[in-house]
Write a protein that holds these residues in place. Structure first.
Motif, PDB file in Angstrom:
ATOM      1  N   LEU A   1     -29.258  -6.643  -9.106  1.00 28.42           N
ATOM      2  CA  LEU A   1     -27.806  -7.067  -9.127  1.00 28.42           C
ATOM      3  C   LEU A   1     -27.214  -6.115 -10.040  1.00 28.42           C
TER       4      LEU A   1
ATOM      5  N   ILE B   1      -7.547  -7.918 -17.337  1.00 29.07           N
ATOM      6  CA  ILE B   1      -8.843  -7.524 -16.449  1.00 29.07           C
ATOM      7  C   ILE B   1      -9.323  -8.616 -15.617  1.00 29.07           C
TER       8      ILE B   1
ATOM      9  N   VAL C   1     -18.022  -1.625 -14.425  1.00 28.73           N
ATOM     10  CA  VAL C   1     -16.888  -1.790 -15.287  1.00 28.73           C
ATOM     11  C   VAL C   1     -15.956  -0.722 -15.079  1.00 28.73           C
TER      12      VAL C   1
ATOM     13  N   LEU D   1     -25.757  -2.691 -15.459  1.00 26.75           N
ATOM     14  CA  LEU D   1     -24.197  -2.541 -15.872  1.00 26.75           C
ATOM     15  C   LEU D   1     -23.863  -1.032 -15.987  1.00 26.75           C
TER      16      LEU D   1
ATOM     17  N   SER E   1     -15.737 -10.085 -29.114  1.00 23.39           N
ATOM     18  CA  SER E   1     -16.768  -9.041 -29.119  1.00 23.39           C
ATOM     19  C   SER E   1     -17.899  -9.385 -28.997  1.00 23.39           C
TER      20      SER E   1
ATOM     21  N   ILE F   1     -30.088  -6.911 -14.899  1.00 23.18           N
ATOM     22  CA  ILE F   1     -29.048  -6.583 -14.360  1.00 23.18           C
ATOM     23  C   ILE F   1     -28.695  -5.048 -14.780  1.00 23.18           C
TER      24      ILE F   1
ATOM     25  N   SER G   1      -9.476  -7.970 -11.442  1.00 24.80           N
ATOM     26  CA  SER G   1     -10.743  -8.034 -11.131  1.00 24.80           C
ATOM     27  C   SER G   1     -10.992  -9.276  -9.962  1.00 24.80           C
TER      28      SER G   1
ATOM     29  N   ILE H   1     -16.049  -2.060 -23.394  1.00 26.85           N
ATOM     30  CA  ILE H   1     -16.415  -3.277 -22.602  1.00 26.85           C
ATOM     31  C   ILE H   1     -17.707  -3.153 -22.122  1.00 26.85           C
TER      32      ILE H   1
ATOM     33  N   GLN I   1     -21.826  -4.222  -7.091  1.00 32.19           N
ATOM     34  CA  GLN I   1     -21.715  -5.471  -6.245  1.00 32.19           C
ATOM     35  C   GLN I   1     -20.584  -6.311  -6.922  1.00 32.19           C
ATOM     36  N   ILE I   2     -20.689  -6.211  -8.275  1.00 34.97           N
ATOM     37  CA  ILE I   2     -19.540  -6.719  -9.093  1.00 34.97           C
ATOM     38  C   ILE I   2     -18.850  -5.847  -9.555  1.00 34.97           C
ATOM     39  N   LYS I   3     -17.292  -5.792  -9.331  1.00 32.88           N
ATOM     40  CA  LYS I   3     -16.782  -4.765  -9.721  1.00 32.88           C
ATOM     41  C   LYS I   3     -15.484  -5.448 -10.739  1.00 32.88           C
ATOM     42  N   ILE I   4     -15.764  -5.043 -12.082  1.00 33.01           N
ATOM     43  CA  ILE I   4     -14.754  -5.510 -13.204  1.00 33.01           C
ATOM     44  C   ILE I   4     -13.692  -4.521 -13.018  1.00 33.01           C
TER      45      ILE I   4
ATOM     46  N   LEU J   1     -20.124  -3.680 -24.985  1.00 34.32           N
ATOM     47  CA  LEU J   1     -20.217  -4.984 -25.578  1.00 34.32           C
ATOM     48  C   LEU J   1     -20.872  -5.703 -24.725  1.00 34.32           C
ATOM     49  N   SER J   2     -20.970  -5.653 -23.149  1.00 33.41           N
ATOM     50  CA  SER J   2     -21.209  -6.715 -22.118  1.00 33.41           C
ATOM     51  C   SER J   2     -22.725  -6.329 -21.888  1.00 33.41           C
TER      52      SER J   2
ATOM     53  N   ILE K   1     -23.483  -4.264 -11.730  1.00 32.86           N
ATOM     54  CA  ILE K   1     -22.013  -4.577 -12.283  1.00 32.86           C
ATOM     55  C   ILE K   1     -21.446  -3.348 -12.751  1.00 32.86           C
TER      56      ILE K   1
ATOM     57  N   LYS L   1     -21.508 -12.527 -17.973  1.00 34.46           N
ATOM     58  CA  LYS L   1     -20.529 -12.641 -19.044  1.00 34.46           C
ATOM     59  C   LYS L   1     -19.830 -11.175 -19.511  1.00 34.46           C
ATOM     60  N   ILE L   2     -18.710 -10.824 -19.274  1.00 39.29           N
ATOM     61  CA  ILE L   2     -18.183  -9.440 -19.408  1.00 39.29           C
ATOM     62  C   ILE L   2     -17.434  -9.657 -20.852  1.00 39.29           C
ATOM     63  N   VAL L   3     -17.872  -9.083 -21.886  1.00 41.12           N
ATOM     64  CA  VAL L   3     -17.677  -8.976 -23.327  1.00 41.12           C
ATOM     65  C   VAL L   3     -16.720  -8.089 -23.511  1.00 41.12           C
ATOM     66  N   THR L   4     -15.283  -8.336 -23.640  1.00 41.02           N
ATOM     67  CA  THR L   4     -14.265  -7.187 -23.824  1.00 41.02           C
ATOM     68  C   THR L   4     -13.808  -6.938 -25.251  1.00 41.02           C
TER      69      THR L   4
END
Lengths: 164, 164, 164, 164
Positions: free
Chosen positions: A52, B84, A56, A30, B60, A28, B88, A84, A70-73, A87-88, A54, B72-75
């Protein structure tokens, strides 16, 4: 990770290739999710091969986000979203350099993440090696990045999340 | 959105059905991502029919996250991640009630998001209707939730992100 | 804690008295720091008797902050700053109600903080007592709030930070 | 701003002198608030001459905070609190270097804040000058820092918040 407004055409071209290569391996992509610079180019590359993506996002809505995310945080936390993003991620690849990007590299090192510096100058490499030691790797092109990611996966087994 | 540790067996059962129904319509299920309660049950339901699930995690790292969260979004931001989750999302469906859940409903109203209160008691409904007015809708079962989401989509056109 | 734009004149008047009373006892007044509503009024009251005031601001600069906030914490995190306001407080006194305020009460309960609901209606009290149980207290006027804070201090000894 | 665990005895000694000098001028010392390293030493210096100190803490409680932080802002946001420290400061003075510190310098530059690099090596100075240009200044000792702050104040008039 890489600059938005300040990305060079070269940065963007390589980011596109990097995004393609990452997505081809089923990983993925990100990014910070904005509609320009390295973020957009890397996601565009990933989408080009059906990967895919993402994003942030820093704002409290998705108005300035890339259509390639595609995926919007939506974080609403400005530059605090850089933590974030880091960490992700399993591995942070850094292309181009600006203040926001530098904060991501520093936060990645602080969070014990693996960082690959792609196409960086000598000063940048030495600075981050000084504070990040073994966590910081250097790559000269997209092939080297992919090789290093595979190497990391082979050793850590944990494995990056794959997208089928 | 809904309680973790304090979810009742009924909450979890309905969350599973809700997750299934949302995923069947091609919509993404986004939750707080933990390995128990309404979060886990809703994602499990979505996975059961091949849906896409996103977990926005408070810690974290992803150690206590649900295996049903594909992304998995790790914040690392504790309960601040509730903002968030809300920003989102296109629509927030609330099942069960606890302090964290209440903060999500309040933040959703503050952020002008549509909230559907599923199976809530009279006090909860009146409290959130008082502060959220037209943003707050009430549903008695999963079918009503799905109907209200479709209705929202038809009116707003913007459309939820679909997952093919 | 209390509403900004939506504060009633009554809310603001009581907030001013509350700020005065808190400051007279040598306690610090911490609010969301904006230039209107309960936040501004409470800090104005505290300043009126030479108290110390802290504003925890949502924006990434202090442009819309209250001149009555002596110390301005600039978060750049929007409503996520509500968690910081709550975690940085020993006791949360809530006057007036709106979506942002409700999120603060919920986050305070989630964080195991003591909450005093001042002048709230029956629905609000019952809702937060349901999710907050023993953490939630009710007061009808400023004197009752001060009495409850003193009671809390006597029991917990830990003591609020005093400002000399 | 500067390292915690990894601060050298020299860093801590200079931080103490810096904290003293800042407080003597009536300016507030704001740090990351922990009980060791440059953060603790700078606040200790400020307290030594009766200055006001603020600690912006990473955890969700104040357990590991410095007793030299008079005002404790509890963020519960880990390293994302670095953005808050930076946004809440008028000028960022950086002493010693580690990953967390580097993220603060980068976020300060990103946020258009003035940064003074105190006692930094050539690599660090060149790296941050590359990304921060005019925002980044260099100082060899505490006297130079104080001189540069005064110079900044004279030009910008806006003035740092003073503490009477």
């Amino acid at each position: 990770m890489g600059p938005g407004e300040n990305a060079t055409p070269d940065d963007n071209e390589i980011a596109f290739e990097l995004g393609r290569a990452i997505a081809k391996h089923g990983w993925i992509v990100l990014t910070g999710g904005r509609s320009f610079g390295v973020m957009d180019a890397a996601m565009k590359g990933a989408r080009d091969v059906g990967g895919l993506t993402i994003g942030v996002l820093p704002d409290s809505n998705d108005r300035n986000s890339s259509e390639n995310a595609q995926i919007k945080i939506v974080t609403g936390m400005g530059s605090a979203r850089n933590l974030i993003s880091v960490l992700s991620s399993n591995i942070i690849v850094v292309l181009g350099m600006a203040a926001g990007t530098a904060s991501e590299v520093a936060l990645a090192i602080k969070s014990n993440k693996k960082v690959i510096l792609l196409n960086q100058d000598e000063i940048t490499i030495r600075f981050f090696k000084n504070i990040g030691t073994y966590r910081v790797m250097v790559a000269k092109n997209v092939d080297e990045v992919i090789f290093q990611i595979k190497d990391y996966l082979a050793v850590h087994q944990a494995g990056l999340t794959t997208h089928e």
